[in-house]
Design an enzyme around this catalytic site. Structure first.
Site, PDB file in Angstrom:
ATOM      1  N   ASP A  81      31.507  46.518 -11.523  1.00  0.00           N
ATOM      2  CA  ASP A  81      31.904  46.504 -10.121  1.00  0.00           C
ATOM      3  C   ASP A  81      30.795  47.172  -9.305  1.00  0.00           C
ATOM      4  O   ASP A  81      29.854  47.762  -9.855  1.00  0.00           O
ATOM      5  CB  ASP A  81      33.269  47.187  -9.921  1.00  0.00           C
ATOM      6  CG  ASP A  81      33.945  46.727  -8.630  1.00  0.00           C
ATOM      7  OD1 ASP A  81      33.252  46.138  -7.767  1.00  0.00           O
ATOM      8  OD2 ASP A  81      35.156  46.961  -8.459  1.00  0.00           O
TER       9      ASP A  81
HETATM   10  C1  BGC Z   1      35.419  45.642  -5.344  1.00  0.00           C
HETATM   11  C2  BGC Z   1      35.436  44.340  -6.112  1.00  0.00           C
HETATM   12  C3  BGC Z   1      34.560  43.316  -5.429  1.00  0.00           C
HETATM   13  C4  BGC Z   1      33.185  43.868  -5.275  1.00  0.00           C
HETATM   14  C5  BGC Z   1      32.213  42.902  -4.634  1.00  0.00           C
HETATM   15  C6  BGC Z   1      34.027  46.087  -5.032  1.00  0.00           C
HETATM   16  O1  BGC Z   1      34.037  47.164  -4.157  1.00  0.00           O
HETATM   17  O2  BGC Z   1      36.082  46.629  -6.090  1.00  0.00           O
HETATM   18  O3  BGC Z   1      36.749  43.884  -6.227  1.00  0.00           O
HETATM   19  O4  BGC Z   1      34.547  42.150  -6.187  1.00  0.00           O
HETATM   20  O5  BGC Z   1      33.253  45.041  -4.483  1.00  0.00           O
HETATM   21  O6  BGC Z   1      32.474  42.674  -3.312  1.00  0.00           O
END
Ligand code: BGC
Length: 799
Positions: free
Chosen positions: A318
């Site tokens: 993530d």
């Molecule tokens: C979130 C994810 C997301 C990623 C990309 C993160 O902050 O937890 O769910 O896919 O950002 O945008």
């Protein structure tokens, strides 16, 4: 250029000039022809994408794929390999031209947040025309509940209990996203959430392992279509692996501490379902699990995901999660963080520099082996192969002459599909004295800060959705009654008058402030709404949460409506007019006041592009609501957790028989305000008793549970018949009930249908203390109902 910049995004589009190289029209077809004509393997520096035409299926395809990928890896330098492991977002620190140069230099293998063919084309050209090995870049984006057309948020999708609707939402999103040059989504989000304080509850499919698993499967099918390589399919990267929904106290990014039994029984099944459905990717969670961050968790990614579950796709960290290993306190510095992550099995590193900066030295020193790097590279190249990018890197980007003149053109939207799904997602919680459906006559007062808010109705993570294309409740209502009834509108209150909360919510959204308050005194706003109510036959109040209140990083300590809206509702109630609440929110709210005071309550979550039409369809009875809650509604925040499938305990509270020394809160009634699976209709359904095909089930055998459902009202309508099973005496304490199956049926007035559920050992099995998945001999209670509480019971024995 249409990009989504900044993190975290609620889904806004920023404009910047288009940069990068242009490709000559028609080049794509020459490339494909070339690719098919060339024999594998090719030597030297010929473009990687020209080396195969992704043969269709079967063992041959797998062998061809692994030979192709192995050959390519054999020709890559260490720096090129590390470049393939980097997933970098376009943004202020990485403008398009720089991103293109980095891709051309082989330092970036995948990018996210660009959302048009025009933006992605020069980036892909940088990869396949300027980089040494010409390995195509992969484009990803957060497409959670729609792309250009916004569908209901996932909690709403789950409320349909209609897996075809869930699949349709994902399929439509995939078609739209692929037509914008996107290859992969970071979805579905299948984290089980039993704590409504967690803002990301809105992004998931609720609290139940079975329902969420079904939705996970349907989403993966929808996104990935018949074949990942199809030009209108995108890869699904299921998230957040694992257990992110169980963050302590519902506070985002907090730790998770959980027994293995609970993990296996309740929290892991949805990820597993997505993996079994063939999800191309897995996004790894930000939280730690029993002390070990998911991002450095070898057990999670190697033992469970790869070995036990046989996952064959790519893992993605993530946002910035590898760097965060230092803050978690498991890595001394970023060097150690990179080492832990690559060894644990993070293939693609999202939005950080650590792989780029640290992996070369780690390999040189022998702390990370080339084999470990190659393992990750293999998965990244493998998913690009499966997505068909090597046979045609432009398969989703197309040629410039095919680009839409206007990416937001009306004809690119799928309004009918989202309206249909949105109607199915609405849950009728109260309807006293048949207040609903409303008549299309007289005067309707429409009030509330969410009645005419095009941005909020989209919900968070609204991808490339455009607020001005969404239909607000005001627009929907006015269109529905045009020429027949009068709608008097007054906003009535701000979502919240708390300046600190407004500031917080606007900070979440980096481009434009979303929460714009009316500066007039609250009393004046309320007075205006009361005047509107006094002229009307009925008051419809759209209240709830600004979409940013149910988002990443939006945990709450209260489940109440904000004070400004509570004051508005109290004033409306005092007018004595029938009061219909239309709730827009991304988590179960505490609705005690609403239950006691409103004449009707319709839970709409965030309904998306066609929300206003869909809600009006239900308010006026053009569509008979059939949504059911995918989460339990607690009476107050103090009751959390309130999930329905809790374990049996030694001193249970018995409703109606209060007693000391039983498990209860003494200040308020126990149990949820609205149970899991609950939702009303404009008609009435009656259930017969449960009948079982046999009193015993032999090992390997089956028992059929049947129930007759009759539409006892005077309207056609759908309902969801739900099968729960209880194992009242097992080797470990088991839940009081667990959803095992459900069927959505449509009945005409007076019509009766017998619904049959096949029960086999699989439905009786659970994870015992040794984590074996077993069905134990003994009695089982079959509970069938139209919600999780009001059920008919039958009993049989497994021998
Ligand atoms: C979130 C994810 C997301 C990623 C990309 C993160 O902050 O937890 O769910 O896919 O950002 O945008």
């Amino acid at each position: 250029m249409q990009i989504i910049s900044g993190k975290p995004s609620l889904g806004r589009n920023a404009q910047a000039p288009t940069q990068g190289t242009r490709r000559a029209p028609g080049l794509r077809w020459r490339r494909v022809a070339l690719a098919t004509a060339l024999a594998f393997p090719l030597a030297g520096l010929s473009p990687a994408w020209a080396q195969t035409a992704s043969p269709d299926s079967s063992q041959t395809r797998l062998e061809t794929k692994s030979a192709f990928v192995a050959d390519l890896i054999g020709r890559m330098t260490l720096d090129e390999k590390i470049g393939q492991l980097r997933l970098i977002s376009i943004g202020s620190d990485m403008p398009a031209a720089k991103l293109a140069d980095e891709i051309a230099a082989g330092r970036i293998g995948a990018s996210f947040n660009t959302v048009t063919r025009k933006d992605n084309r020069p980036l892909q050209a940088a990869a396949v025309e300027r980089s040494r090995l010409k390995i195509p870049v992969l484009f990803a984006y957060d497409i959670v509940h729609g792309h250009r057309t916004v569908f209901p948020i996932s909690l709403g999708l789950a409320s349909t209990w209609d897996m075809q609707a869930v699949e349709l939402a994902a399929r439509t999103a995939a078609v739209e996203a692929a037509a914008d040059g996107i290859d992969m989504t970071f979805a579905p989000m299948v984290d089980i959430s039993r704590d409504p304080r967690w803002g990301r509850t809105s992004e998931g499919f609720g609290e139940d392992p079975h329902l969420v698993s079904e939705a996970a499967r349907a989403s993966v099918r929808g996104f990935q279509g018949m074949s990942l390589a199809a030009p209108d399919s995108i890869g699904a990267s299921v998230k957040h692996f694992a257990l992110y929904g169980a963050v302590e106290g519902g506070r985002d990014y907090n730790t998770v501490d959980m027994s293995p039994m609970r993990m296996y029984q309740d929290y892991l099944p949805p990820y597993r379902a997505a993996v079994d459905a063939g999800a191309a990717g897995v996004m790894v969670a930000l939280n730690s699990i029993n002390g070990v961050p998911a991002t450095s968790n070898t057990w999670l990614m190697q033992d469970l995901l790869r070995k036990q579950w046989g996952f064959k796709g790519v893992t993605v960290s993530d946002h910035g999660a590898i760097t965060e290993l230092v803050k978690h306190g498991v890595a001394r510095d970023s060097r150690e963080a990179a080492k832990l992550a690559i060894k644990a099995g993070i293939d693609l590193s999202m939005a950080d520099q650590v792989y780029l900066q640290e992996l070369p030295r780690l390999v040189q020193s022998g702390e990370v082996s080339m084999q470990e790097i190659d393992n990750a590279v293999r998965e990244v190249l493998g998913v690009k192969y499966d997505l068909g990018l090597f046979s045609d890197p432009f398969r989703r980007i197309g040629t410039a002459d095919g680009d839409p003149v206007d990416v937001n053109a009306e004809q690119r939207l799928h309004r009918a599909a989202t309206r249909d799904v949105a109607r199915k997602s609405l849950v009728l919680l109260e309807n006293r004295n048949g207040t609903l459906p409303l008549r299309k006559a007289g005067t309707i007062a429409l009030v509330g800060p969410l009645a005419d808010s095009p941005i909020d109705i989209m919900g968070s993570w609204s991808a490339a959705g455009v607020a001005k294309q969404s239909v607000t409740l005001r627009q929907g209502l006015e269109a529905a009654v045009r020429g027949r009834a009068r709608v008097v509108y007054a906003r009535g209150s701000n979502v919240t008058d708390d300046p600190a909360i407004v500031e917080y919510l606007n900070f979440l959204n980096w481009d434009t402030p979303e929460v714009v308050n009316d500066k007039r005194p609250a009393a004046d706003q309320i007075a205006e709404a009361v005047r509107a109510a006094q002229q009307a036959d009925v008051v419809v109040a759209a209240v709830g949460e600004a979409r940013g209140m149910s988002h990443e990083s939006s945990s709450r300590t209260s489940l109440e409506l904000p004070a400004s809206q509570r004051d508005l509702l109290a004033a409306l109630k005092a007018t004595g007019k029938p009061l219909v609440l239309v709730l827009m929110n991304g988590r179960p709210l505490a609705l005690d006041w609403a239950k006691k005071n409103a004449d009707a309550v319709l839970e709409t979550w965030y309904t998306g592009t066609e929300g206003g039409h869909a809600i009006s369809d239900v308010l006026f009875g053009d569509y008979n609501p059939a949504g059911k809650l995918p989460v339990s509604f607690a009476r107050s925040v103090g009751q959390i957790p309130t999930y329905y499938n809790h374990l049996r305990i030694g001193r249970p509270f018995t409703p109606g028989k209060p007693g000391n020394y039983t498990s209860q809160y003494f200040e308020e009634p126990n149990g949820p305000l609205y149970p899991f699976g609950y939702g009303l209709s404009y008609t009435r359904f009656e259930l017969s008793d449960v009948s079982l095909s046999a009193p015993t089930m032999a090992r390997g055998g089956r028992v059929t549970a049947s129930i007759a459902v009759r539409n006892a009202g005077d309207r056609a309508g759908e309902t969801v018949v739900q099968l729960y099973i209880e194992d009242p005496a097992a080797s470990v304490a088991r839940p009081v009930k667990e959803l095992k199956d459900f069927r959505k049926i449509m009945l005409q007035p007076g019509e009766q249908q017998v619904v049959r559920f096949e029960i086999d050992e699989q439905k009786l099995a659970f994870y015992n203390a040794k984590l074996e998945h077993v069905a134990e001999d003994g009695q089982f209670n079959v509970q069938i109902g139209l919600d999780s509480q009001d059920v008919k019971v039958g009993t049989f024995e497994l021998r």
